[in-house]
Scaffold this motif. Structure first.
Motif, PDB file in Angstrom:
ATOM      1  N   ASP A 104      -5.198  -0.804 -10.411  1.00 47.99           N
ATOM      2  CA  ASP A 104      -5.176  -1.418  -9.073  1.00 47.99           C
ATOM      3  C   ASP A 104      -4.904  -0.364  -7.999  1.00 47.99           C
ATOM      4  N   LEU A 116      -6.690   4.152   2.392  1.00 48.90           N
ATOM      5  CA  LEU A 116      -7.538   3.076   1.878  1.00 48.90           C
ATOM      6  C   LEU A 116      -8.981   3.570   1.906  1.00 48.90           C
ATOM      7  N   MET A 175      -3.676  -3.324   4.147  1.00 50.81           N
ATOM      8  CA  MET A 175      -4.920  -3.743   3.510  1.00 50.81           C
ATOM      9  C   MET A 175      -5.468  -5.011   4.153  1.00 50.81           C
ATOM     10  N   ASP A 198      -7.657   0.592  -5.093  1.00 54.15           N
ATOM     11  CA  ASP A 198      -7.379   0.465  -3.667  1.00 54.15           C
ATOM     12  C   ASP A 198      -7.498   1.790  -2.933  1.00 54.15           C
ATOM     13  N   GLN A 201       0.817  -1.217   0.000  1.00 56.70           N
ATOM     14  CA  GLN A 201       0.000   0.000   0.000  1.00 56.70           C
ATOM     15  C   GLN A 201       0.847   1.263   0.000  1.00 56.70           C
TER      16      GLN A 201
END
Length: 344
Positions: free
Chosen positions: A132, A320, A281, A136, A94
């Motif tokens: 992606d 996130l 995550m 996210d 992340q």
């Protein structure tokens, strides 16, 4: 190095290196000087050589090269592929800024019309990774979104006629459908992918699991639980421990929705015991599911709220945003309805 230090390293005059700095690509070194530079480059480590190649690519067409003939060289393909793998690692942690920087340096450097088939493939893979990253972070639809990046990648893979990549990106687009709330459409598409021979056994099993996920979100908890249980067995047969754990987590939420908190707690405990929690995550998803189950019973409501607050801070710090919206929805549920009475 400084100009003076580099001149000493090469054994040339400081004014010579200063001239190189000033004229850059316009300079043409004498043969003996070029030989010194070539030797220095050959003696450099692999990382320095890759940096040199990347910087050279940024200069564009070399002097005397007709416009349109300069493109991506074989060493650029390798450097690009290496950066894609590095971006995958950053994304798994992340570290979105680092992943985006690696992806965008190539997407911005070479327009699609300057690329050969290999370059187009790498560009399409970079677009998938960009999607992606955007997914996210909760950037799902619209300009600069995951959906847009995936669609661009899908078009390129279709032009290149790579069936497995076409199926993978199409599956990612179905995930976006689910994330924006188009649940039954996503479930139908997942069901098709669960039998799609273009996908790996693992991706087909994940598609089957996501059928249940979408239907559980739509309130069809009992049927969803049966589908998820089937996917869980497939993950066990495939020896996919992490996916097996995720399946237990999602199955636990389906039982929570159906009102069976005892079974939900047993399943979420299996997920917490057997699943990886190495990345933010993973921790956010697992702890959000656990907190959601805890706040569904008045006896554990306060513990669930505390865990939800802690998880919300982690999701916020790691940007996130989609997970943070899920946490906010659970908070709203608790604030307006209190603990939810369910059968035990």
């Amino acid at each position: 190095m400084s100009i003076r230090a580099f001149a000493e390293e090469l054994g040339v005059n400081v004014r010579t290196v200063a001239k190189w700095e000033k004229l850059q690509a316009a300079i043409v070194p004498r043969p003996d000087t070029q030989a010194i530079l070539d030797t220095a480059l050959n003696r450099a480590d692999a990382a320095a050589q890759q940096r040199f190649q990347s910087l050279l690519a940024e200069i564009g067409p070399m002097a005397g090269t007709p416009a349109g003939e300069a493109g991506v060289h074989s060493w650029s393909h390798e450097a690009w592929a290496d950066d894609i793998e590095r971006a995958v690692v950053y994304l798994s942690r992340q570290n979105f800024p680092a992943a985006s920087a690696l992806i965008n340096r190539w997407l911005l450097r070479f327009p699609a019309d300057r690329l050969d088939a290999r370059g187009l493939y790498l560009r399409a893979r970079s677009l998938v990774l960009a999607g992606d990253v955007q997914r996210d972070q909760g950037m799902l639809v619209g300009p600069g979104s995951a959906q847009r990046s995936y669609r661009r990648a899908l078009s390129m893979f279709a032009d290149l006629d790579i069936p497995c990549r076409i199926a993978q990106v199409s599956l990612s687009l179905a995930v976006i459908d689910e994330m924006v709330g188009d649940l039954h459409s996503a479930a139908r598409r997942y069901r098709l992918f669960a039998d799609d021979e273009r996908l790996s056994d693992r991706d087909r099993a994940r598609s089957l699991l996501w059928v249940g996920t979408a239907l559980s979100k739509a309130g069809e908890h009992q049927y969803a639980a049966r589908v998820m249980a089937e996917a869980t067995n497939v993950f066990e047969d495939l020896d996919e421990a992490e996916d097996w754990s995720v399946a237990h987590q999602k199955l636990a939420l389906a039982y929570r929705g159906a009102g069976d908190i005892d079974q939900a707690l047993r399943l979420i405990e299996a997920a917490r015991t057997g699943g990886a929690q190495d990345t933010p995550m993973q921790r956010v998803r697992l702890n959000t599911a656990y907190a959601h189950i805890l706040v569904s019973d008045r006896a554990t409501r306060d513990e669930g709220i505390a865990r939800l607050e802690e998880t919300g801070r982690l999701a916020h710090d790691c940007r996130l945003n989609h997970q943070l919206r899920s946490i906010d929805a659970i908070r709203h549920e608790v604030e307006h309805f209190g603990g939810i009475n369910v059968r035990r």
